[in-house]
Design a protein around this motif. Structure first.
Motif, PDB file in Angstrom:
ATOM      1  N   VAL A  85      -4.755   5.686  20.654  1.00 27.46           N
ATOM      2  CA  VAL A  85      -4.110   6.990  20.561  1.00 27.46           C
ATOM      3  C   VAL A  85      -2.760   6.755  19.887  1.00 27.46           C
ATOM      4  N   TRP A  86      -2.613   7.314  18.688  1.00 30.29           N
ATOM      5  CA  TRP A  86      -1.420   7.092  17.861  1.00 30.29           C
ATOM      6  C   TRP A  86      -0.653   8.406  17.717  1.00 30.29           C
ATOM      7  N   SER A  87      -0.113   8.891  18.796  1.00 37.47           N
ATOM      8  CA  SER A  87       0.619  10.154  18.776  1.00 37.47           C
ATOM      9  C   SER A  87       1.844  10.031  19.668  1.00 37.47           C
ATOM     10  N   HIS A  88       3.013  10.339  19.126  1.00 39.04           N
ATOM     11  CA  HIS A  88       4.272  10.209  19.865  1.00 39.04           C
ATOM     12  C   HIS A  88       4.383  11.331  20.889  1.00 39.04           C
ATOM     13  N   TYR A 140       0.801  -1.222   0.000  1.00 36.92           N
ATOM     14  CA  TYR A 140       0.000   0.000   0.000  1.00 36.92           C
ATOM     15  C   TYR A 140       0.841   1.282   0.000  1.00 36.92           C
ATOM     16  N   GLY A 141       2.090   1.180  -0.412  1.00 35.33           N
ATOM     17  CA  GLY A 141       2.966   2.351  -0.418  1.00 35.33           C
ATOM     18  C   GLY A 141       3.325   2.838   0.964  1.00 35.33           C
ATOM     19  N   MET A 142       3.154   1.980   1.994  1.00 39.22           N
ATOM     20  CA  MET A 142       3.298   2.412   3.383  1.00 39.22           C
ATOM     21  C   MET A 142       4.734   2.296   3.893  1.00 39.22           C
ATOM     22  N   ALA A 143       5.642   3.031   3.254  1.00 40.54           N
ATOM     23  CA  ALA A 143       6.970   3.254   3.816  1.00 40.54           C
ATOM     24  C   ALA A 143       6.794   4.317   4.890  1.00 40.54           C
ATOM     25  N   ILE A 144       6.885   3.937   6.170  1.00 41.17           N
ATOM     26  CA  ILE A 144       6.519   4.838   7.258  1.00 41.17           C
ATOM     27  C   ILE A 144       7.676   5.120   8.214  1.00 41.17           C
ATOM     28  N   MET A 145       8.297   4.102   8.760  1.00 39.08           N
ATOM     29  CA  MET A 145       9.332   4.327   9.770  1.00 39.08           C
ATOM     30  C   MET A 145      10.518   5.094   9.192  1.00 39.08           C
ATOM     31  N   GLY A 183      -4.133  -5.505  14.537  1.00 41.17           N
ATOM     32  CA  GLY A 183      -3.564  -4.937  13.327  1.00 41.17           C
ATOM     33  C   GLY A 183      -3.106  -3.508  13.536  1.00 41.17           C
ATOM     34  N   SER A 184      -1.906  -3.212  13.080  1.00 41.28           N
ATOM     35  CA  SER A 184      -1.291  -1.894  13.241  1.00 41.28           C
ATOM     36  C   SER A 184      -1.135  -1.510  14.704  1.00 41.28           C
ATOM     37  N   GLY A 185      -0.993  -2.506  15.583  1.00 37.93           N
ATOM     38  CA  GLY A 185      -0.739  -2.226  16.998  1.00 37.93           C
ATOM     39  C   GLY A 185       0.442  -1.289  17.156  1.00 37.93           C
ATOM     40  N   THR A 186       0.330  -0.365  18.117  1.00 40.21           N
ATOM     41  CA  THR A 186       1.303   0.729  18.197  1.00 40.21           C
ATOM     42  C   THR A 186       1.739   1.008  19.637  1.00 40.21           C
ATOM     43  N   ALA A 187       3.037   1.124  19.826  1.00 40.57           N
ATOM     44  CA  ALA A 187       3.614   1.689  21.047  1.00 40.57           C
ATOM     45  C   ALA A 187       4.897   2.387  20.638  1.00 40.57           C
ATOM     46  N   PHE A 188       5.157   3.544  21.251  1.00 35.21           N
ATOM     47  CA  PHE A 188       6.351   4.326  20.940  1.00 35.21           C
ATOM     48  C   PHE A 188       7.403   4.097  22.017  1.00 35.21           C
ATOM     49  N   LEU A 189       8.652   3.903  21.594  1.00 38.48           N
ATOM     50  CA  LEU A 189       9.752   3.578  22.496  1.00 38.48           C
ATOM     51  C   LEU A 189      10.719   4.749  22.601  1.00 38.48           C
ATOM     52  N   VAL A 190      11.061   5.111  23.832  1.00 38.70           N
ATOM     53  CA  VAL A 190      12.047   6.162  24.101  1.00 38.70           C
ATOM     54  C   VAL A 190      12.991   5.646  25.181  1.00 38.70           C
ATOM     55  N   LYS A 191      14.276   5.837  24.974  1.00 36.79           N
ATOM     56  CA  LYS A 191      15.265   5.366  25.945  1.00 36.79           C
ATOM     57  C   LYS A 191      15.637   6.505  26.891  1.00 36.79           C
ATOM     58  N   ASN A 192      15.614   6.207  28.182  1.00 40.01           N
ATOM     59  CA  ASN A 192      16.040   7.155  29.208  1.00 40.01           C
ATOM     60  C   ASN A 192      16.978   6.427  30.153  1.00 40.01           C
ATOM     61  N   GLY A 193      18.256   6.734  30.072  1.00 41.44           N
ATOM     62  CA  GLY A 193      19.235   6.039  30.896  1.00 41.44           C
ATOM     63  C   GLY A 193      19.305   4.569  30.558  1.00 41.44           C
ATOM     64  N   VAL A 212       4.356  -0.714  11.620  1.00 41.99           N
ATOM     65  CA  VAL A 212       3.406   0.103  10.869  1.00 41.99           C
ATOM     66  C   VAL A 212       3.534   1.566  11.292  1.00 41.99           C
ATOM     67  N   ASN A 213       3.078   1.907  12.497  1.00 39.46           N
ATOM     68  CA  ASN A 213       2.994   3.310  12.894  1.00 39.46           C
ATOM     69  C   ASN A 213       4.180   3.831  13.695  1.00 39.46           C
TER      70      ASN A 213
END
Length: 449
Positions: A423-426, A264-269, A370-380, A319-320
């Motif tokens: 909620v899909w917002s970083h 679907y043209g979904m080059a996202i990351m 489908g399209s399950g989402t979690a955003f990862l951030v490293k702190n220490g 995905v997201n």
């Protein structure tokens, strides 16, 4: 990914020093590497969850906030009275409304200024803007879902310059809107524009004047311009719907191109780099790890292609979200909604768990999201995850497994996707706080010890 100055250079060109804490001036943080370097962050959430310092109403949008010099920049979209979003999120029917860029006081949430403009949508999933504002020196840059690009004064909201990318470059607005977060570096603003010969463009950041344009593709995709350093040289990675490309940042000269076409043209990351290795992957089973060579060429270490096999036994296909690469391991959320660890050099799968994304493990009645989402951030020495369920999670991620330390629900999922609320917002992380938004409000969550 490993936080090294030699891997990802500062995308904003210059970071303001906030009066009371570290900044998050653009998508994925100060260096666009999803690393939050601030100290004094809570090791475990209180029993009743972290304290909400303030909350302010906003409207729809997928774009995360940016935080710079004591100010929060967040975008949303307000429907025209009488307008209605279609029940089918895949509909591209015309919906009238205004896009807005809002500037808030980071301490109090008080609105300092607002810029808005008419912007009818004709895109799928029409909640609001997708791109996080980018703050560089005294300017803030904003790209709306229909391709409206603005440069505003960061303190007053006065417009310095603007242009509409589809009109400027004869481009078609992508199905899911413009999603490639603009990148500011060394006097230039890099954007995914679209159109023949202008898929990627570099503009003078102060005037908006075109410096160069490059590349053509059937679809521009949704991946942001990504600046990296390979063998001591700055390179601009552009992943469009058909291929992963490397350009000279100052000239736009194409150095190499490797076919990589997700469904679907979904080059996202955003492509991730650790040392001389480059990883990108997307929906449907398209992924590659390349080794950059000193002569501006690349060697394919492993690659998967959409449709070649029914099931995948190696790799990661987000995905997201953009995965995190750390010490030779890719950590990211796969297409089915599980957090997965994968060996970078080989694509070997090490482990997976649904727990951080959905809040429960797989059982005989649960087959994924489908399209399950979690955003990862490293702190220490640990990670902070923000799940589509509205939970903040503290966890350890290692090649051996996932260890959850603490979790707290801080905001309600407000958008519908595949029969569930998400909620899909970083989030932005700054001033020992997390700034998090959904389609109804933006909140400031204290993460101070």
């Amino acid at each position: 990914m490993l936080r090294l100055l030699s891997v990802l250079v500062l995308a904003s060109g210059a970071v303001w020093t906030a009066a009371w804490g570290a900044d998050w001036p653009q998508w994925m943080g100060p260096q666009r590497d999803a690393v939050w370097p601030e100290e004094g962050v809570v090791r475990q959430f209180p029993k009743d969850g972290p304290r909400i310092l303030w909350r302010k109403p906003i409207h729809g949008g997928y774009a995360g906030p940016a935080v710079a010099e004591g100010r929060v920049y967040v975008t949303d979209r307000v429907l025209t009275p009488g307008a209605r979003v279609p029940d089918d999120p895949f509909s591209t029917a015309r919906v009238a409304g205004k896009e807005r860029l809002i500037c808030l006081d980071a301490r109090t949430g008080e609105q300092l200024w607002l810029h808005e403009y008419d912007c009818p949508y004709e895109i799928s999933y029409p909640a609001g803007p997708r791109c996080t504002p980018a703050v560089a020196q005294d300017k803030v840059y904003f790209l709306g879902a229909m391709g409206d690009l603005y440069c505003l004064d960061a303190r007053s909201g006065r417009v310095h310059w603007s242009k509409n990318l589809p009109r400027e470059y004869g481009a078609k607005v992508p199905t899911w809107g413009y999603c490639g977060h603009p990148l500011v570096h060394d006097g230039l603003l890099y954007c995914i524009a679209g159109g023949k010969g202008s898929l990627a463009v570099a503009l003078d950041k102060d005037s908006g004047k075109e410096v160069w344009k490059a590349l053509s593709a059937k679809e521009p995709g949704y991946s942001p311009p990504t600046l990296v350093r390979l063998h001591g040289k700055e390179r601009l990675l552009i992943w469009h719907a058909q291929a992963l490309n490397a350009l000279e940042p100052k000239t736009g000269k194409l150095l190499w191109s490797v076919p990589l076409a997700p469904k679907y043209g979904m080059a996202i990351m955003a492509p991730r780099v650790e040392g001389d290795l480059i990883y990108a992957g997307g929906i449907g089973g398209a992924a590659v790890v390349l080794q950059a060579l000193p002569n501006d060429q690349v060697k394919v270490l492993w690659k998967e292609v959409v449709g070649e096999t029914e099931s995948r036994e190696r790799g990661l296909y987000p995905v997201n979200m953009t995965p995190f690469v750390h010490q030779g391991v890719i950590y990211g959320v796969d297409q089915e909604g599980m957090l997965r660890a994968v060996e970078l050099k080989s694509g070997k799968r090490l482990w997976f768990t649904f727990l951080p994304v959905i809040g429960k493990e797989e059982d005989e009645d649960y087959k994924g999201a489908g399209s399950g989402t979690a955003f990862l951030v490293k702190n220490g020495d640990r990670f902070i995850l923000f799940a589509e369920t509205g939970h903040l999670i503290l966890a350890e991620l290692t090649p051996q497994g996932y260890k959850e330390i603490s979790r707290a629900k801080v905001i309600e999922p407000s958008n519908a996707a595949f029969g569930r609320k998400v909620v899909w917002s970083h989030p932005a992380f700054a001033n020992k706080c997390a700034y998090i938004r959904n389609d109804k409000e933006i909140i400031c969550v204290s993460l101070a010890e």
